[in-house]
Design an enzyme around this catalytic site. Structure first.
Site, PDB file in Angstrom:
ATOM      1  N   GLU A 172     -28.881  21.742   9.076  1.00  0.00           N
ATOM      2  CA  GLU A 172     -28.338  20.460   8.571  1.00  0.00           C
ATOM      3  C   GLU A 172     -27.112  20.002   9.364  1.00  0.00           C
ATOM      4  OE1 GLU A 172     -27.814  20.665   4.278  1.00  0.00           O
ATOM      5  OE2 GLU A 172     -29.967  20.586   3.960  1.00  0.00           O
ATOM      6  N   GLU A 291     -36.606  23.342   3.694  1.00  0.00           N
ATOM      7  CA  GLU A 291     -35.922  23.438   2.383  1.00  0.00           C
ATOM      8  C   GLU A 291     -36.495  22.350   1.486  1.00  0.00           C
ATOM      9  OE1 GLU A 291     -31.615  23.684   2.129  1.00  0.00           O
ATOM     10  OE2 GLU A 291     -31.540  24.714   4.068  1.00  0.00           O
TER      11      GLU A 291
HETATM   12  O1  AHR Z   1     -30.280  25.600  -0.429  1.00  0.00           O
HETATM   13  C1  AHR Z   1     -28.974  25.234  -0.714  1.00  0.00           C
HETATM   14  C2  AHR Z   1     -28.322  24.430   0.411  1.00  0.00           C
HETATM   15  O2  AHR Z   1     -28.932  23.179   0.509  1.00  0.00           O
HETATM   16  C3  AHR Z   1     -28.465  24.995   1.799  1.00  0.00           C
HETATM   17  O3  AHR Z   1     -27.482  25.927   2.092  1.00  0.00           O
HETATM   18  C4  AHR Z   1     -28.306  23.795   2.671  1.00  0.00           C
HETATM   19  O4  AHR Z   1     -28.993  23.893   3.878  1.00  0.00           O
HETATM   20  C5  AHR Z   1     -28.780  22.640   1.797  1.00  0.00           C
HETATM   21  O5  AHR Z   1     -27.850  21.630   1.766  1.00  0.00           O
END
Ligand code: AHR
Length: 493
Positions: A172, A291
């Site tokens: 990110e 994610e």
């Molecule tokens: O999964 C929780 C967080 O969400 C992770 O660390 C990050 O990559 C995202 O913002």
């Protein structure tokens, strides 16, 4: 209400890459410490890994696990987590504002991942660190050379290289919250040069470059364009992340959020293909949706957590039944894009926004566990192009949304068809007819139903909604689907 699902033999979307059922373990909250690693607990094995957690993960058949973050990775010195445990430093984690004991690190993760029959997907720190440290970690993990880091790994008792295939170039990096956040161009250059160097070290690896953290980032689109213009030839996947927020507009709206995921994937695919055209490239960029999940239950609690604790109970969402259905809908959406989405990681695996929730005495399976387990266990094969005929409803932001969402898979054994289907209706049963051309020799074999009349019921240590095996008439090509239900319908030749 009545709905129909039509498929025709030979009309396929794509073969599913099993890594679409991957997950994610980050050093944060109680995911690692108190989740997968709990050396003082009698439920753990001699290495300190929780046996009950391993068993539950094995039920999910998780093919690959992303590690060690997440936001954590952008401040992580991986060297702190290897070598004799009593010499490992306790460090602060700037993002989650916690203390990391480093008692679990790369070697422990590589040991543990074997116990859950998964492969590792490693992320390198491109926040506070760069090309050299990424290459050092790659050398430590993948090289059998007579050189410093490979030798260190052997000295730490791991003779053979781990040969990790899939690597994320940071996490990110478009997010202002990220330690070492960069502009698109700053990141693009660093990612490309890191990719170059890592490939020189190990040409067999696959690389994931960071896309946007979500579709509402102000830089979404431009970020992908800039990054891909620099890195297109050197990377294999672009990442996507998406978390579903609180159901402030009711269940029907919440369940329509998978449409947001669908549109997001379409947009990223379009950007990838436009760069492909501009570059006159023969290569097609694939997506690592590394994610995704629902995440909102813990938000308020987490604002009040005292900093600099070790493994605090943060992001411990206790999911509702409607979250479980939304997870099922997200899985259906990912599968419908199996031609481009090759990797997807439910975030995360244990305790932190996770399907498995532990305390010191045991664990329970959250509502989101079941659709994930079903998809991963029964959803291996080829996605067929299905036509859905279903009544629809009007919902703010999403327009007309179909009550039925579904995907049909021809399984690898060439003997089964598996249908995943969700009825989004709050109160109407659906008579689903199956119009499967070319599959006349197939008969209904089983129907697993996960249904509840209460969309906000939650699983806990004391009570759980569990899926049930339904009775069916093998000769009829019609299935009854309850309101608010996730269904796994299987046909056998
Ligand atoms: O999964 C929780 C967080 O969400 C992770 O660390 C990050 O990559 C995202 O913002």
């Amino acid at each position: 209400m009545e709905a129909k699902l039509k498929v025709s033999e030979g009309f396929e979307i794509a073969k599913i890459d099993k890594r679409i059922y991957s997950s994610f373990v980050e050093h944060m909250g109680r995911c690692v410490y108190g989740g997968i690693y709990d050396p003082k607990n009698s439920l753990s094995n001699e290495k300190g890994y929780r046996k009950d957690v391993i068993e539950a993960i094995n039920e999910l058949s998780v093919p690959m696990i992303r590690y060690p973050g997440g936001n954590f990775v952008s401040g992580y010195r991986w060297e702190d987590g290897v070598g004799p445990k009593n010499e490992r430093p306790r460090k602060v984690d700037l993002h989650w504002r916690t203390v990391e004991s480093n008692q679990f690190g790369t070697d422990e993760f590589m040991d543990w991942v074997k116990e859950v029959n998964a492969e590792a997907m490693m992320a390198v720190n491109l926040g506070t660190r760069g090309i050299q440290e990424a290459c050092d970690l790659l050398e430590y993990c993948n090289l059998d050379s007579d050189s410093y880091w490979a030798e260190k790994r052997r000295a730490h008792g791991r003779k053979s290289a781990y040969k990790v295939k899939t690597w994320c170039l940071g996490n990110e990096m478009d997010g202002p919250w990220q330690t070492g956040h960069k502009t698109a161009y700053e990141y693009a250059r660093l990612a490309n040069e890191t990719a170059n160097a890592m490939r020189l070290l190990d040409p067999a690896i696959e690389l994931v470059v960071c896309g946007s953290s979500n579709e509402s980032m102000p830089t979404f689109g431009e970020w992908e364009e800039t990054v891909l213009k620099e890195c297109y030839d050197n990377v294999d996947y672009i990442s996507m992340h998406q978390y579903f927020d609180a159901p402030t507009k009711g269940t029907l709206h919440h369940l329509a959020k998978s449409v947001r995921m669908d549109k997001f994937i379409d947009s990223v695919v379009s950007i990838c293909d436009s760069i492909k055209a501009i570059k006159r490239s023969d290569k097609t960029m694939m997506i690592s949706f590394d994610e995704w999940n629902a995440w909102y239950h813990s938000n308020e609690h987490d604002l009040e957590v005292t900093p600099w604790q070790e493994a605090p109970n943060i992001l411990e969402d206790n999911y509702t039944f409607e979250d479980g259905l939304l997870v099922g809908l997200a899985l259906i959406t990912l599968l419908k894009h199996a031609d481009r989405v090759k990797i997807a990681c439910m975030a995360q695996l244990v305790n932190v926004i996770a399907p498995i929730f532990t305390n010191e005495e045991g664990l329970f399976k959250q509502t989101i566990f079941y659709p994930y387990a079903h998809a991963s266990n029964y959803g291996r094969g080829t996605v067929l192009q299905a036509i859905i005929e279903s009544p629809t409803y009007e919902v703010e932001e999403f327009g007309r949304v179909s009550y039925l969402d579904s995907v049909v898979i021809e399984n690898d054994d060439n003997e089964h068809l598996t249908i995943f289907a969700v009825n989004r209706s709050l109160n109407e049963t659906m008579d689903l007819s199956l119009d499967f051309m070319g599959y006349e020799a197939y008969q209904l074999e089983s129907h697993i139903e996960y249904a509840s009349t209460d969309p906000v019921v939650k699983n806990s240590f004391s009570s759980s909604i569990e899926p049930v095996e339904m009775k069916l008439d093998a000769n009829i090509k019609q299935v009854t689907i309850k309101p608010l239900s996730w269904n796994v319908i299987r046909l056998k030749k």
